[in-house]
Design a protein around this motif. Structure first.
Motif, mmCIF file in Angstrom:
data_model
loop_
_atom_site.group_PDB
_atom_site.id
_atom_site.type_symbol
_atom_site.label_atom_id
_atom_site.label_comp_id
_atom_site.label_asym_id
_atom_site.label_seq_id
_atom_site.Cartn_x
_atom_site.Cartn_y
_atom_site.Cartn_z
ATOM 1 N N ALA A 142 0.826 -1.204 0.000
ATOM 2 C CA ALA A 142 0.000 0.000 0.000
ATOM 3 C C ALA A 142 0.861 1.255 0.000
ATOM 4 C CB ALA A 142 -0.930 -0.007 1.217
ATOM 5 N N GLY A 143 1.921 1.263 0.793
ATOM 6 C CA GLY A 143 2.815 2.420 0.794
ATOM 7 C C GLY A 143 3.490 2.629 -0.547
ATOM 8 N N ALA A 144 3.958 1.539 -1.158
ATOM 9 C CA ALA A 144 4.614 1.665 -2.467
ATOM 10 C C ALA A 144 3.638 2.150 -3.533
ATOM 11 C CB ALA A 144 5.217 0.322 -2.873
ATOM 12 N N VAL A 145 2.394 1.657 -3.497
ATOM 13 C CA VAL A 145 1.398 2.083 -4.488
ATOM 14 C C VAL A 145 1.071 3.558 -4.321
ATOM 15 C CG1 VAL A 145 -1.015 1.813 -5.168
ATOM 16 C CG2 VAL A 145 0.414 -0.194 -4.831
ATOM 17 N N LEU A 146 0.899 4.012 -3.089
ATOM 18 C CA LEU A 146 0.578 5.427 -2.872
ATOM 19 C C LEU A 146 1.733 6.331 -3.283
ATOM 20 C CD1 LEU A 146 -1.297 5.284 0.560
ATOM 21 C CD2 LEU A 146 -2.261 5.731 -1.691
ATOM 22 N N GLN A 147 2.959 5.920 -3.017
ATOM 23 C CA GLN A 147 4.107 6.719 -3.442
ATOM 24 C C GLN A 147 4.202 6.800 -4.953
ATOM 25 O OE1 GLN A 147 7.520 5.035 -1.505
ATOM 26 N NE2 GLN A 147 6.783 5.512 0.540
ATOM 27 N N GLY A 148 3.930 5.692 -5.641
ATOM 28 C CA GLY A 148 3.945 5.734 -7.089
ATOM 29 C C GLY A 148 2.776 6.491 -7.667
ATOM 30 N N LEU A 149 1.614 6.410 -7.022
ATOM 31 C CA LEU A 149 0.426 7.093 -7.527
ATOM 32 C C LEU A 149 0.551 8.600 -7.416
ATOM 33 C CD1 LEU A 149 -2.493 6.914 -8.599
ATOM 34 C CD2 LEU A 149 -3.255 6.768 -6.216
ATOM 35 N N PHE A 150 1.015 9.069 -6.270
ATOM 36 C CA PHE A 150 1.133 10.496 -6.055
ATOM 37 C C PHE A 150 2.523 11.039 -6.391
ATOM 38 C CE2 PHE A 150 -2.207 9.237 -2.950
ATOM 39 C CZ PHE A 150 -3.248 9.940 -3.513
ATOM 40 N N ARG A 151 3.429 10.147 -6.810
ATOM 41 C CA ARG A 151 4.769 10.546 -7.221
ATOM 42 C C ARG A 151 5.475 11.360 -6.138
ATOM 43 N NH1 ARG A 151 3.646 12.384 -13.526
ATOM 44 N NH2 ARG A 151 2.797 10.376 -14.211
ATOM 45 N N ASN A 152 5.379 10.854 -4.926
ATOM 46 C CA ASN A 152 5.996 11.522 -3.793
ATOM 47 C C ASN A 152 6.419 10.459 -2.791
ATOM 48 O OD1 ASN A 152 6.483 13.023 -1.333
ATOM 49 N ND2 ASN A 152 5.439 14.730 -2.312
ATOM 50 N N PRO A 153 7.708 10.407 -2.413
ATOM 51 C CA PRO A 153 8.152 9.382 -1.457
ATOM 52 C C PRO A 153 7.603 9.576 -0.051
ATOM 53 C CG PRO A 153 9.934 10.918 -1.944
ATOM 54 C CD PRO A 153 8.826 11.252 -2.884
ATOM 55 N N MET A 154 7.013 10.745 0.230
ATOM 56 C CA MET A 154 6.449 10.984 1.555
ATOM 57 C C MET A 154 5.020 10.486 1.682
ATOM 58 S SD MET A 154 7.840 14.768 2.547
ATOM 59 C CE MET A 154 7.037 14.640 4.136
ATOM 60 N N ALA A 155 4.393 10.125 0.582
ATOM 61 C CA ALA A 155 3.005 9.662 0.634
ATOM 62 C C ALA A 155 2.950 8.245 1.187
ATOM 63 C CB ALA A 155 2.382 9.726 -0.757
ATOM 64 N N ASP A 156 2.246 8.070 2.258
ATOM 65 C CA ASP A 156 2.021 6.741 2.823
ATOM 66 C C ASP A 156 0.694 6.758 3.557
ATOM 67 O OD1 ASP A 156 2.476 6.802 5.964
ATOM 68 O OD2 ASP A 156 3.983 8.120 5.095
ATOM 69 N N PRO A 157 0.146 5.593 3.881
ATOM 70 C CA PRO A 157 -1.184 5.569 4.498
ATOM 71 C C PRO A 157 -1.279 6.354 5.802
ATOM 72 C CG PRO A 157 -0.588 3.387 3.713
ATOM 73 C CD PRO A 157 0.630 4.237 3.556
ATOM 74 N N GLY A 158 -0.165 6.497 6.520
ATOM 75 C CA GLY A 158 -0.226 7.226 7.777
ATOM 76 C C GLY A 158 -0.274 8.728 7.611
ATOM 77 N N ILE A 159 0.328 9.244 6.539
ATOM 78 C CA ILE A 159 0.403 10.693 6.363
ATOM 79 C C ILE A 159 -0.844 11.246 5.690
ATOM 80 C CG2 ILE A 159 1.650 12.517 5.131
ATOM 81 C CD1 ILE A 159 4.195 11.141 5.730
ATOM 82 N N ILE A 160 -1.388 10.530 4.716
ATOM 83 C CA ILE A 160 -2.508 11.087 3.955
ATOM 84 C C ILE A 160 -3.871 10.674 4.519
ATOM 85 C CG2 ILE A 160 -1.150 11.209 1.860
ATOM 86 C CD1 ILE A 160 -2.494 8.739 0.870
ATOM 87 N N GLY A 161 -3.920 10.189 5.743
ATOM 88 C CA GLY A 161 -5.185 9.995 6.428
ATOM 89 C C GLY A 161 -5.824 8.627 6.291
ATOM 90 N N VAL A 162 -5.238 7.725 5.528
ATOM 91 C CA VAL A 162 -5.863 6.417 5.323
ATOM 92 C C VAL A 162 -5.868 5.605 6.621
ATOM 93 C CG1 VAL A 162 -5.716 4.258 4.024
ATOM 94 C CG2 VAL A 162 -5.227 6.416 2.893
ATOM 95 N N SER A 163 -4.764 5.606 7.333
ATOM 96 C CA SER A 163 -4.691 4.833 8.580
ATOM 97 C C SER A 163 -5.671 5.360 9.620
ATOM 98 C CB SER A 163 -3.263 4.874 9.128
ATOM 99 O OG SER A 163 -2.355 4.295 8.221
ATOM 100 N N ALA A 164 -5.765 6.674 9.733
ATOM 101 C CA ALA A 164 -6.696 7.258 10.708
ATOM 102 C C ALA A 164 -8.141 6.953 10.346
ATOM 103 C CB ALA A 164 -6.476 8.764 10.797
#
Length: 277
Positions: A142-164
């Motif tokens: 999930a982290g790798a997919v989000l980073q590739g989708l948003f083209r940002n290495p900082m994008a992960d489920p914890g930062i963009i609200g998915v985990s919460a």
């Protein structure tokens, strides 16, 4: 005669200017190890850089060697830690007996483990280990997919609200009693909360018709903080201590009540998500 000579000279002078132009330089052959020059404008300066790429062939590439070595080390570490997790617990089992019980479960050989040890490993500890490995792999993908989708290495489920969002859906399922009434209510509501949080963050980032990566990250942090506060409020205002305990253990990643039924529910979903990704 002089007029014709003068006219011919003037015509030749106009056809070939003097002094004659220097011949165009022959294009230099580019070496295979040399990448084409790239230009980049920085303010009022033009920077020209030449990147030389070393020749690599087959499996001799350092990247391939590091990938193979790292994968081998990680697989060996996962196997060793899995055996250790199966051996350690309130009822300690010798490491040799644990390895034999796992080999017997895999159908490879008969071990020296006793029947109680075999039952503890197969029915209690192995489901937790398998589900923990599957959940870890799902989070990594999930982290790798989000980073590739948003083209940002900082994008992960914890930062963009998915985990919460998933945590909020899970605690609501436990507090409302839906998780106790229906076995699939908790994972379904957690998934719905995660999807809703992601949709909200993306809508904020794309507001005005222009998507901004900085806005995405800022909106993710803000939504995560807001949903985290709601999760804390739900836990505090829940009167049943057993429900509070389940919420806290679920948020901490507890696998205390995991069985093979949970593994059969989770692994197909993880496999399908991995195939889609």
């Amino acid at each position: 005669g002089m007029d014709r000579l003068t006219a011919s000279r003037s015509g030749s002078a106009s056809a070939s200017p003097w002094p004659p132009a220097a011949p165009a330089p022959r294009p230099r052959r580019m070496d295979r190890t040399e990448a084409p020059e790239q230009s980049a404008v920085r303010g009022f300066f033009v920077l020209r850089t030449t990147v030389r790429v070393p020749k690599q062939s087959g499996t001799s590439s350092p990247v391939i060697r590091r990938l193979v070595t790292g994968s081998a080390v990680l697989i060996a570490g996962i196997c060793a830690l899995s055996l250790l997790a199966a051996a350690v617990g309130p009822y300690r089992i010798p490491f040799g007996h644990t390895a034999g019980a796992v080999a017997h479960w895999l159908g490879l050989a008969d071990g020296a483990a006793t029947r109680p040890e075999q039952a503890i490993i197969e029915t209690i500890r192995l489901p937790r280990i398998v589900l923990a490995l599957g959940a870890g792999a799902a989070l990594a993908i999930a982290g790798a997919v989000l980073q590739g989708l948003f083209r940002n290495p900082m994008a992960d489920p914890g930062i963009i609200g998915v985990s919460a969002g998933g945590a909020l859906g899970a605690v609501v399922a436990i507090a409302s009693g839906a998780a106790a009434a229906f076995s699939l209510a908790l994972p379904a509501m957690a998934f719905a909360g995660a999807a809703a949080a992601l949709a909200l963050v993306y809508a904020i980032a794309a507001a005005g018709g222009r998507f901004s990566m900085a806005t995405l990250l800022l909106a993710g942090v803000a939504v995560s903080s807001f949903l985290g506060a709601i999760v804390s409020a739900v836990i505090v205002f829940t009167n049943e201590q057993q429900a509070q305990r389940e919420m806290i253990f679920w948020l901490a990643g507890g696998l205390d009540s995991t069985g093979w039924e949970d593994v059969r529910i989770a692994l197909p979903v993880i496999a399908a998500g991995t195939a889609v990704a």
